[in-house]
Design a protein around this motif. Structure first.
Motif, PDB file in Angstrom:
ATOM      1  N   LEU A   1      61.482 -21.009 -25.736  1.00  0.00           N
ATOM      2  CA  LEU A   1      60.485 -20.972 -26.813  1.00  0.00           C
ATOM      3  C   LEU A   1      60.570 -19.661 -27.585  1.00  0.00           C
ATOM      4  O   LEU A   1      60.403 -19.650 -28.807  1.00  0.00           O
TER       5      LEU A   1
ATOM      6  N   VAL B   1      61.175 -22.269 -19.523  1.00  0.00           N
ATOM      7  CA  VAL B   1      60.830 -22.758 -20.856  1.00  0.00           C
ATOM      8  C   VAL B   1      60.466 -21.614 -21.812  1.00  0.00           C
ATOM      9  O   VAL B   1      60.770 -21.687 -23.007  1.00  0.00           O
TER      10      VAL B   1
ATOM     11  N   HIS C   1      48.778 -18.994 -17.921  1.00  0.00           N
ATOM     12  CA  HIS C   1      49.700 -19.476 -18.959  1.00  0.00           C
ATOM     13  C   HIS C   1      49.677 -18.525 -20.152  1.00  0.00           C
ATOM     14  O   HIS C   1      50.722 -18.178 -20.705  1.00  0.00           O
TER      15      HIS C   1
ATOM     16  N   SER D   1      57.104 -27.165 -34.147  1.00  0.00           N
ATOM     17  CA  SER D   1      57.051 -27.713 -32.785  1.00  0.00           C
ATOM     18  C   SER D   1      56.872 -26.613 -31.741  1.00  0.00           C
ATOM     19  O   SER D   1      56.119 -26.784 -30.775  1.00  0.00           O
ATOM     20  N   THR D   2      57.528 -25.505 -31.942  1.00  0.00           N
ATOM     21  CA  THR D   2      57.419 -24.385 -31.005  1.00  0.00           C
ATOM     22  C   THR D   2      56.009 -23.821 -31.001  1.00  0.00           C
ATOM     23  O   THR D   2      55.422 -23.564 -29.939  1.00  0.00           O
ATOM     24  N   CYS D   3      55.434 -23.649 -32.187  1.00  0.00           N
ATOM     25  CA  CYS D   3      54.067 -23.118 -32.267  1.00  0.00           C
ATOM     26  C   CYS D   3      53.058 -24.084 -31.654  1.00  0.00           C
ATOM     27  O   CYS D   3      52.119 -23.656 -30.977  1.00  0.00           O
ATOM     28  N   TRP D   4      53.249 -25.392 -31.869  1.00  0.00           N
ATOM     29  CA  TRP D   4      52.335 -26.359 -31.240  1.00  0.00           C
ATOM     30  C   TRP D   4      52.468 -26.296 -29.720  1.00  0.00           C
ATOM     31  O   TRP D   4      51.469 -26.376 -28.997  1.00  0.00           O
ATOM     32  N   THR D   5      53.678 -26.168 -29.221  1.00  0.00           N
ATOM     33  CA  THR D   5      53.882 -26.068 -27.772  1.00  0.00           C
ATOM     34  C   THR D   5      53.163 -24.843 -27.223  1.00  0.00           C
ATOM     35  O   THR D   5      52.456 -24.923 -26.208  1.00  0.00           O
ATOM     36  N   LEU D   6      53.312 -23.704 -27.896  1.00  0.00           N
ATOM     37  CA  LEU D   6      52.635 -22.488 -27.452  1.00  0.00           C
ATOM     38  C   LEU D   6      51.121 -22.620 -27.576  1.00  0.00           C
ATOM     39  O   LEU D   6      50.378 -22.104 -26.743  1.00  0.00           O
ATOM     40  N   SER D   7      50.674 -23.325 -28.592  1.00  0.00           N
ATOM     41  CA  SER D   7      49.242 -23.570 -28.742  1.00  0.00           C
ATOM     42  C   SER D   7      48.693 -24.325 -27.534  1.00  0.00           C
ATOM     43  O   SER D   7      47.632 -23.988 -27.006  1.00  0.00           O
ATOM     44  N   HIS D   8      49.421 -25.331 -27.095  1.00  0.00           N
ATOM     45  CA  HIS D   8      48.985 -26.108 -25.935  1.00  0.00           C
ATOM     46  C   HIS D   8      49.037 -25.268 -24.658  1.00  0.00           C
ATOM     47  O   HIS D   8      48.131 -25.362 -23.818  1.00  0.00           O
ATOM     48  N   LEU D   9      50.062 -24.441 -24.510  1.00  0.00           N
ATOM     49  CA  LEU D   9      50.125 -23.546 -23.351  1.00  0.00           C
ATOM     50  C   LEU D   9      48.941 -22.584 -23.336  1.00  0.00           C
ATOM     51  O   LEU D   9      48.369 -22.300 -22.287  1.00  0.00           O
TER      52      LEU D   9
END
Length: 164
Positions: free
Chosen positions: A6, A2, A35, A20-28
């Motif tokens: 990203l 993934v 992580h 969406s990519t930044c939110w995904t990285l924020s959650h990671l």
């Protein structure tokens, strides 16, 4: 695989994809330290882990760039990701390496953020018209200032904290 995806998406010229990519990285980056370390060291190509690990090749420099993106829908999750990195605990009890990720060294996550030039950008975000962005920028700077003496000095030198 993934993270390579990203990484590519962080360079798209589409605000919705960037958001969406930044939110995904924020959650990671709100997860375990390994992580965050994977995000820090993600290099290009088919695999994120190059033989010569360098945070400059990872995803953090691009996230720091996106802090000042003209669209706040992109800047806000980039800011949250950076904030999650600086407030994370980068220590563990496994002798300096993650037990299940032995190829990722432990580093001071805040130093990586500082080395990528985040503090001047965070300083600018304090003047954002968005109260929410101001709050997130202050939260991130306060977590940086909770670090080492050189990290405190970086925040003070930026002018983000007016003389008391």
């Amino acid at each position: 695989a993934v993270l390579p995806t990203l990484r590519r998406m962080l360079h798209y010229d589409d605000d919705e994809v960037l958001t969406s990519t930044c939110w995904t990285l924020s959650h990671l980056c709100d997860g375990p330290a390994y992580h965050i370390s994977a995000v820090i060291y993600c290099a290009g190509g088919m695999r994120c882990l190059a033989s010569a690990l360098s945070p400059r090749n990872g995803l953090i420099p691009r996230l720091v760039e996106l802090l000042l993106h003209p669209n706040p829908k992109v800047g806000k999750p980039a800011l949250r990701a950076v904030g999650n990195v600086v407030c994370a605990d980068c220590t563990n009890d496994h002798g300096g390496r993650f037990a299940d990720r032995p190829h990722l060294p432990i580093v001071d996550f805040t130093e990586i953020i500082l080395d990528c030039g985040a503090v001047p950008r965070l300083r600018r975000l304090i003047g954002s018209p968005s109260r929410e962005i101001q709050k997130e920028a202050c939260w991130t700077l306060s977590n940086i200032a909770a670090g080492t003496s050189s990290q405190i000095e970086a925040v003070l030198a930026s002018g983000a904290v007016p003389p008391l």
